[in-house]
Design an enzyme around this catalytic site. Structure first.
Site, PDB file in Angstrom:
ATOM      1  N   LYS A 206     155.230 -52.945 -10.116  1.00  0.00           N
ATOM      2  CA  LYS A 206     153.955 -53.159 -10.805  1.00  0.00           C
ATOM      3  C   LYS A 206     153.488 -54.602 -10.607  1.00  0.00           C
ATOM      4  O   LYS A 206     152.342 -54.855 -10.284  1.00  0.00           O
ATOM      5  CB  LYS A 206     154.141 -52.834 -12.295  1.00  0.00           C
ATOM      6  CG  LYS A 206     152.888 -53.021 -13.110  1.00  0.00           C
ATOM      7  CD  LYS A 206     153.118 -52.640 -14.560  1.00  0.00           C
ATOM      8  CE  LYS A 206     151.933 -53.049 -15.407  1.00  0.00           C
ATOM      9  NZ  LYS A 206     152.141 -52.765 -16.826  1.00  0.00           N
ATOM     10  N   GLU A 212     164.567 -58.920  -7.527  1.00  0.00           N
ATOM     11  CA  GLU A 212     165.465 -57.938  -6.893  1.00  0.00           C
ATOM     12  C   GLU A 212     164.700 -57.116  -5.851  1.00  0.00           C
ATOM     13  O   GLU A 212     165.168 -56.900  -4.729  1.00  0.00           O
ATOM     14  CB  GLU A 212     166.050 -56.980  -7.952  1.00  0.00           C
ATOM     15  CG  GLU A 212     166.984 -57.632  -8.960  1.00  0.00           C
ATOM     16  CD  GLU A 212     166.263 -58.219 -10.165  1.00  0.00           C
ATOM     17  OE1 GLU A 212     165.059 -58.553 -10.051  1.00  0.00           O
ATOM     18  OE2 GLU A 212     166.904 -58.362 -11.220  1.00  0.00           O
ATOM     19  N   GLY A 267     155.733 -50.104 -17.028  1.00  0.00           N
ATOM     20  CA  GLY A 267     156.649 -49.724 -15.954  1.00  0.00           C
ATOM     21  C   GLY A 267     157.517 -48.527 -16.315  1.00  0.00           C
ATOM     22  O   GLY A 267     157.693 -47.593 -15.531  1.00  0.00           O
ATOM     23  N   ARG A 268     158.052 -48.524 -17.539  1.00  0.00           N
ATOM     24  CA  ARG A 268     158.989 -47.447 -17.924  1.00  0.00           C
ATOM     25  C   ARG A 268     158.277 -46.124 -18.213  1.00  0.00           C
ATOM     26  O   ARG A 268     158.918 -45.121 -18.463  1.00  0.00           O
ATOM     27  CB  ARG A 268     159.837 -47.898 -19.108  1.00  0.00           C
ATOM     28  CG  ARG A 268     159.051 -48.413 -20.297  1.00  0.00           C
ATOM     29  CD  ARG A 268     159.949 -49.131 -21.295  1.00  0.00           C
ATOM     30  NE  ARG A 268     159.195 -49.787 -22.350  1.00  0.00           N
ATOM     31  CZ  ARG A 268     158.696 -51.008 -22.272  1.00  0.00           C
ATOM     32  NH1 ARG A 268     158.845 -51.726 -21.170  1.00  0.00           N
ATOM     33  NH2 ARG A 268     158.034 -51.532 -23.295  1.00  0.00           N
ATOM     34  N   GLU A 353     164.028 -50.609 -24.032  1.00  0.00           N
ATOM     35  CA  GLU A 353     163.076 -51.657 -23.637  1.00  0.00           C
ATOM     36  C   GLU A 353     161.810 -51.550 -24.493  1.00  0.00           C
ATOM     37  O   GLU A 353     161.125 -52.534 -24.731  1.00  0.00           O
ATOM     38  CB  GLU A 353     162.731 -51.540 -22.146  1.00  0.00           C
ATOM     39  CG  GLU A 353     162.100 -52.807 -21.594  1.00  0.00           C
ATOM     40  CD  GLU A 353     161.971 -52.822 -20.074  1.00  0.00           C
ATOM     41  OE1 GLU A 353     162.687 -53.595 -19.417  1.00  0.00           O
ATOM     42  OE2 GLU A 353     161.147 -52.063 -19.538  1.00  0.00           O
ATOM     43  N   HIS A 384     185.717 -34.878 -21.753  1.00  0.00           N
ATOM     44  CA  HIS A 384     187.039 -35.269 -21.268  1.00  0.00           C
ATOM     45  C   HIS A 384     187.148 -36.780 -21.168  1.00  0.00           C
ATOM     46  O   HIS A 384     188.040 -37.296 -20.495  1.00  0.00           O
ATOM     47  CB  HIS A 384     187.315 -34.598 -19.921  1.00  0.00           C
ATOM     48  CG  HIS A 384     187.229 -33.101 -20.041  1.00  0.00           C
ATOM     49  ND1 HIS A 384     188.271 -32.340 -20.528  1.00  0.00           N
ATOM     50  CD2 HIS A 384     186.199 -32.249 -19.817  1.00  0.00           C
ATOM     51  CE1 HIS A 384     187.896 -31.061 -20.555  1.00  0.00           C
ATOM     52  NE2 HIS A 384     186.640 -30.980 -20.144  1.00  0.00           N
ATOM     53  N   LYS A 512     165.576 -63.879 -16.920  1.00  0.00           N
ATOM     54  CA  LYS A 512     164.951 -63.937 -15.586  1.00  0.00           C
ATOM     55  C   LYS A 512     164.669 -65.384 -15.191  1.00  0.00           C
ATOM     56  O   LYS A 512     164.960 -65.811 -14.082  1.00  0.00           O
ATOM     57  CB  LYS A 512     163.600 -63.208 -15.605  1.00  0.00           C
ATOM     58  CG  LYS A 512     163.641 -61.750 -15.290  1.00  0.00           C
ATOM     59  CD  LYS A 512     162.197 -61.250 -15.099  1.00  0.00           C
ATOM     60  CE  LYS A 512     162.108 -59.773 -15.345  1.00  0.00           C
ATOM     61  NZ  LYS A 512     160.752 -59.253 -15.324  1.00  0.00           N
TER      62      LYS A 512
HETATM   63  O1  LIG Z   1     157.720 -52.845 -11.417  1.00  0.00           O
HETATM   64  P1  LIG Z   1     158.174 -54.252 -11.567  1.00  0.00           P
HETATM   65  O2  LIG Z   1     157.054 -55.173 -11.904  1.00  0.00           O
HETATM   66  O3  LIG Z   1     158.931 -54.700 -10.352  1.00  0.00           O
HETATM   67  O4  LIG Z   1     159.164 -54.331 -12.794  1.00  0.00           O
HETATM   68  C1  LIG Z   1     160.354 -53.609 -12.813  1.00  0.00           C
HETATM   69  C2  LIG Z   1     160.943 -53.565 -14.202  1.00  0.00           C
HETATM   70  O5  LIG Z   1     161.230 -54.873 -14.636  1.00  0.00           O
HETATM   71  C3  LIG Z   1     160.881 -55.023 -16.004  1.00  0.00           C
HETATM   72  O6  LIG Z   1     159.722 -55.772 -16.070  1.00  0.00           O
HETATM   73  C4  LIG Z   1     161.975 -55.689 -16.776  1.00  0.00           C
HETATM   74  O7  LIG Z   1     162.348 -56.879 -16.183  1.00  0.00           O
HETATM   75  C5  LIG Z   1     160.631 -53.604 -16.477  1.00  0.00           C
HETATM   76  O8  LIG Z   1     159.824 -53.548 -17.583  1.00  0.00           O
HETATM   77  C6  LIG Z   1     160.054 -52.978 -15.265  1.00  0.00           C
HETATM   78  O9  LIG Z   1     160.094 -51.576 -15.310  1.00  0.00           O
END
Ligand SMILES: O=P(O)(O)OC[C@H]1O[C@](O)(CO)[C@@H](O)[C@@H]1O
Length: 548
Positions: A206, A212, A267-268, A353, A384, A512
């Site tokens: 987003k 990452e 995002g979620r 979140e 188990h 972060k």
């Molecule tokens: O889609 P993006 O901006 O890479 O964010 C990925 C995820 O990182 C977060 O911002 C958390 O760091 C989430 O809310 C989001 O789903």
């Protein structure tokens, strides 16, 4: 004391909780043979039985009063109408518009959201068809066989969970892979068997700033261009889904290859947007559409059904009852359907979140327990592993048991074994077994008194452990869409009752920011003086070890 705690319904629930804590569900069932009828909700494709909670009609009435006093229905209307209920970010919350069937315009900041969504869906459909039918070719003219979605959090968990759940419905036109971890081990292993000439990367982010994802996307570009390709190949092998078009373009992605996201989709909650592109590529656009339709059906139920018969609202109220009033601190998600093996991971982000916060929407510290930590696993495997804890620890963990009437891949004898465990576990968690019953049983088996005295206390199961049972007809795109939307709407109601801003996530920022400055230290000879001595020594140890 917060405004919530001064509500009549809240005070009533506090006193009911004291009373109920000394009761056992076994007695509640013995007193009322109508519990199942009273405490279950049936929808066309799913049944919720919530009778195995420490509730009675008085508790439920007080919970519905709480929902009314907290104006849940009014807030629900505001959300669906596109009001800016995400107060800290001044944004609308409209993931429901991504699956809405109505063609009526919905305006946010001068944009007709209905039209924007329809345009993006049309763009997705055209793209999906062209890749799946072999019209979209790689740089060297070869058909795309593998899709690699690069994204993390909401840009990974939703699409991957759905892809896993609906594997059975894939025609294998393409193979879909997910890269989320910045640990190079993941991308290296995923790319190792792939042919660069046949791979399409989706960079899902987003913000298009997530370290990452950016790191993995750069590695993917290097991998692609390291073969006989040049920079132009990126246009045939990279698409992006983002609300930050500028960043995606400066990254090297062609404008036409960018699918839109909007700030009114968290995002979620975004798998319904082009963030779900990998799902659509795997299943075909029609089945992706069925997923959206299933979610829309649940939204309609959420909007139309009175609170007393409203599945998301009831599940939210039960969570508040179990957590805020009865003191549970965690909640297990236990699917008895292999297809849902990533559901707990997905719901961890969705719920934690969203509502894992301790400041209320008016900026005050919240002084009542809010939402539980969410964890879980496939129930049958959990039996188990950790069910010992669920049955006998002194920590009560309410659990959602989710199973299907029909298996998507029936194998003779398997489903009955699976489902007999499903039914047995919620019964056992509720009824338990007392010491007198244990002793009697051991005696009947001919055990000595000495053995019985030694073992009996260890075999006692106190029971009285709350569970919800969700019985689905069968996992298919539509039912899965409804199931996910059920939890999304539940999370919304919880947030309203607990006065939490469910749609921001400030709590992820501090770590972060620190990671970014520590990365600079790891890559240079400097060590910042601002670290505590623990962190400073750990970084120094790491740097010494990597440089020796
Ligand atoms: O889609 P993006 O901006 O890479 O964010 C990925 C995820 O990182 C977060 O911002 C958390 O760091 C989430 O809310 C989001 O789903």
């Amino acid at each position: 004391m917060s405004s919530r705690q001064s509500l009549d319904s809240w005070k009533k629930l506090v006193s009911l909780a004291k009373e109920k804590q000394s009761q056992h569900m076994n007695d509640l069932f013995a007193e009322d043979t109508q519990r199942f009828d009273k405490f279950s909700i049936e929808l066309p494709k799913m049944l919720l039985d919530y009778s195995k909670n420490l509730i009675d009609s008085e508790v439920m009435t007080a919970l519905f009063s709480l929902a009314n006093e907290c104006e849940v229905t009014q807030w629900r209307e505001k959300m669906f109408a596109g009001e800016k209920i995400n107060k800290t970010e001044e944004r609308a919350v409209l993931h429901t518009a991504l699956r809405r069937s109505s063609k009526a315009p919905l305006w946010v900041d001068g944009e007709n959201v209905t039209l924007s969504v329809a345009n993006q869906l049309a763009k997705m459909e055209e793209f999906v068809d062209s890749v799946r039918q072999g019209h979209w070719l790689g740089y060297s003219g070869k058909r795309i066989t593998d899709i690699v979605n690069i994204g993390v959090g909401g840009s990974n968990l939703g699409p991957q969970m759905v892809t896993e759940a609906l594997k059975h419905y894939s025609d294998n036109s393409v193979n879909v892979h997910y890269v989320s971890n910045v640990d190079g081990a993941q991308i290296v292993e995923i790319l190792r068997p792939l042919d660069p000439e046949k791979v399409l990367f989706i960079v899902s982010s987003k913000t298009f700033t997530t370290t990452e994802t950016m790191t993995n996307a750069k590695t993917a570009i290097k991998w692609l261009t390291a073969s006989s390709f040049d920079d132009k190949s990126v246009a045939k092998h990279f698409v992006a889904v983002t609300a930050n078009k500028e960043n995606a373009m400066s990254f090297g992605i062609e404008a036409d290859n960018i699918f839109d996201m909007w700030d009114w989709v968290g995002g979620r909650f975004s798998l319904w947007s082009a963030i779900g592109l990998a799902i659509a590529l795997d299943l075909g656009f029609d089945k992706f559409k069925e997923l959206l339709d299933g979610a829309n059906e649940m939204d309609q139920h959420f909007v139309d059904a009175p609170l007393e018969n409203n599945m998301p609202a009831v599940m939210a109220l039960l969570s508040v009852w179990n957590t805020t009033f009865l003191g549970a601190r965690s909640q297990a998600i236990l699917p008895y359907d292999q297809t849902l093996h990533m559901l707990a991971a997905y719901l961890q982000q969705a719920e934690m979140e969203s509502n894992g916060k301790s400041v209320s929407w008016d900026g005050n510290e919240i002084d009542y327990p809010t939402v539980p930590s969410i964890w879980g696993e496939l129930g049958i495997n959990g039996q188990h592993a950790f069910y010992q804890y669920l049955h006998q620890s002194n920590n009560v963990v309410p659990a959602d048991f989710i199973g299907s009437v029909e298996s998507v891949t029936p194998v003779q004898g398997h489903h009955e074994t699976l489902m007999s465990n499903f039914f047995a576990q919620t019964q056992a968690l509720m009824t338990g077994v007392n010491e007198a019953q244990v002793r009697e049983d051991l005696k009947a088996k001919g055990r000595t008194d000495e053995y019985i005295n030694k073992v009996a206390p260890h075999k006692v199961h106190k029971g009285n452990r709350p569970t919800n049972t969700l019985l689905l007809k069968r996992i298919d795109p539509r039912t899965l869409g409804s199931l996910i939307a059920l939890y999304e709407n539940k999370i919304f109601v919880q947030g309203i009752i607990l006065q939490i801003c469910s749609f921001d996530q400030w709590g992820v920022e501090l770590g972060k920011g620190l990671a970014a400055s520590i990365q600079a230290e790891l890559e240079s000879d400097d060590i910042s003086k601002s670290h505590d001595c623990s962190t400073a020594h750990l970084i120094a140890y790491y740097k010494n070890a990597t440089r020796s």
